[in-house]
Every structure is written in C-alpha cells, then in structure tokens.
Design a protein around this motif. Structure first.
Motif, PDB file in Angstrom:
ATOM      1  N   ASP A  77       0.822  -1.202   0.000  1.00  0.00           N
ATOM      2  CA  ASP A  77       0.000   0.000   0.000  1.00  0.00           C
ATOM      3  C   ASP A  77       0.864   1.264   0.000  1.00  0.00           C
ATOM      4  O   ASP A  77       0.548   2.234  -0.684  1.00  0.00           O
ATOM      5  CB  ASP A  77      -0.940  -0.022   1.200  1.00  0.00           C
ATOM      6  CG  ASP A  77      -2.020   1.023   1.111  1.00  0.00           C
ATOM      7  OD1 ASP A  77      -2.628   1.141   0.034  1.00  0.00           O
ATOM      8  OD2 ASP A  77      -2.251   1.731   2.115  1.00  0.00           O
ATOM      9  N   ARG A  78       1.941   1.263   0.751  1.00  0.00           N
ATOM     10  CA  ARG A  78       2.826   2.435   0.824  1.00  0.00           C
ATOM     11  C   ARG A  78       3.568   2.667  -0.487  1.00  0.00           C
ATOM     12  O   ARG A  78       3.905   3.798  -0.815  1.00  0.00           O
ATOM     13  CB  ARG A  78       3.831   2.269   1.953  1.00  0.00           C
ATOM     14  CG  ARG A  78       3.221   2.428   3.311  1.00  0.00           C
ATOM     15  CD  ARG A  78       4.248   2.278   4.384  1.00  0.00           C
ATOM     16  NE  ARG A  78       3.642   2.408   5.703  1.00  0.00           N
ATOM     17  CZ  ARG A  78       4.213   2.090   6.829  1.00  0.00           C
ATOM     18  NH1 ARG A  78       5.458   1.615   6.830  1.00  0.00           N
ATOM     19  NH2 ARG A  78       3.604   2.249   7.974  1.00  0.00           N
ATOM     20  N   ARG A  80       2.420   2.299  -3.418  1.00  0.00           N
ATOM     21  CA  ARG A  80       1.528   2.829  -4.465  1.00  0.00           C
ATOM     22  C   ARG A  80       1.608   4.322  -4.567  1.00  0.00           C
ATOM     23  O   ARG A  80       1.851   5.086  -3.794  1.00  0.00           O
ATOM     24  CB  ARG A  80       0.091   2.450  -4.183  1.00  0.00           C
ATOM     25  CG  ARG A  80      -0.167   0.991  -4.398  1.00  0.00           C
ATOM     26  CD  ARG A  80      -1.609   0.692  -4.207  1.00  0.00           C
ATOM     27  NE  ARG A  80      -1.736  -0.741  -4.006  1.00  0.00           N
ATOM     28  CZ  ARG A  80      -2.845  -1.328  -3.665  1.00  0.00           C
ATOM     29  NH1 ARG A  80      -3.925  -0.628  -3.457  1.00  0.00           N
ATOM     30  NH2 ARG A  80      -2.902  -2.616  -3.503  1.00  0.00           N
TER      31      ARG A  80
END
Length: 80
Positions: A77-78, A80
């Motif tokens: 997630d980070r 992205r």
C-alpha cells in the motif's frame, strides 16, 4: 540474590520512585523491584499479544481468499 546498581539516575526518576515507595510503605529497593516486575510483565505481554494478533491476521479469510501477511500488505500500500 544478585545485586543491581544504577548509576546516573535522573533526579526526577529518583523523586518519583521515592514518592511511590513512601506511598506504598515500601523501601526504595522493594518499590524498584515491584515496578521492574510489573513493567517486564506488561512489556512481555504486549509482545506476545502483538505476535498472536499478527498470526491471526495472517490466517484471515475474506470471501474465500487469504488476506496474507499484514506487513507485506502495508508495504504494498505504501509503495503505491
């Protein structure tokens, strides 16, 4: 019994320890032992609780799919 000597103890820590020992009707040494034991139990308990939660998260199923490793999901997630 082993002996522990603490050097360069900050004044504020000593003052609080002294206050607590008087309040609990214990010697400084007795109060120090009680506080160390409580702190270690809390810290070790927190580590075990975190490990158990991570293990539970790794085994989660949502709509028949494994959720996966929470650390990997956060990294993904980070990125992205």
């Amino acid at each position: 019994m082993p002996i522990l000597q603490v050097r360069d103890l900050p004044e504020d820590v000593y003052a609080r320890l002294s206050y607590l020992s008087e309040k609990e009707h214990r010697s400084l040494a007795q109060e120090t032992i009680v506080l160390l034991k409580e702190s270690m139990e809390t810290k070790m308990g927190n580590k075990e609780r975190r490990k158990r939660l991570l293990d539970e998260m790794r085994s989660l199923d949502i709509d028949g799919e494994k959720v996966g490793d929470p650390v990997a999901l956060i990294r993904e997630d980070r990125d992205r």
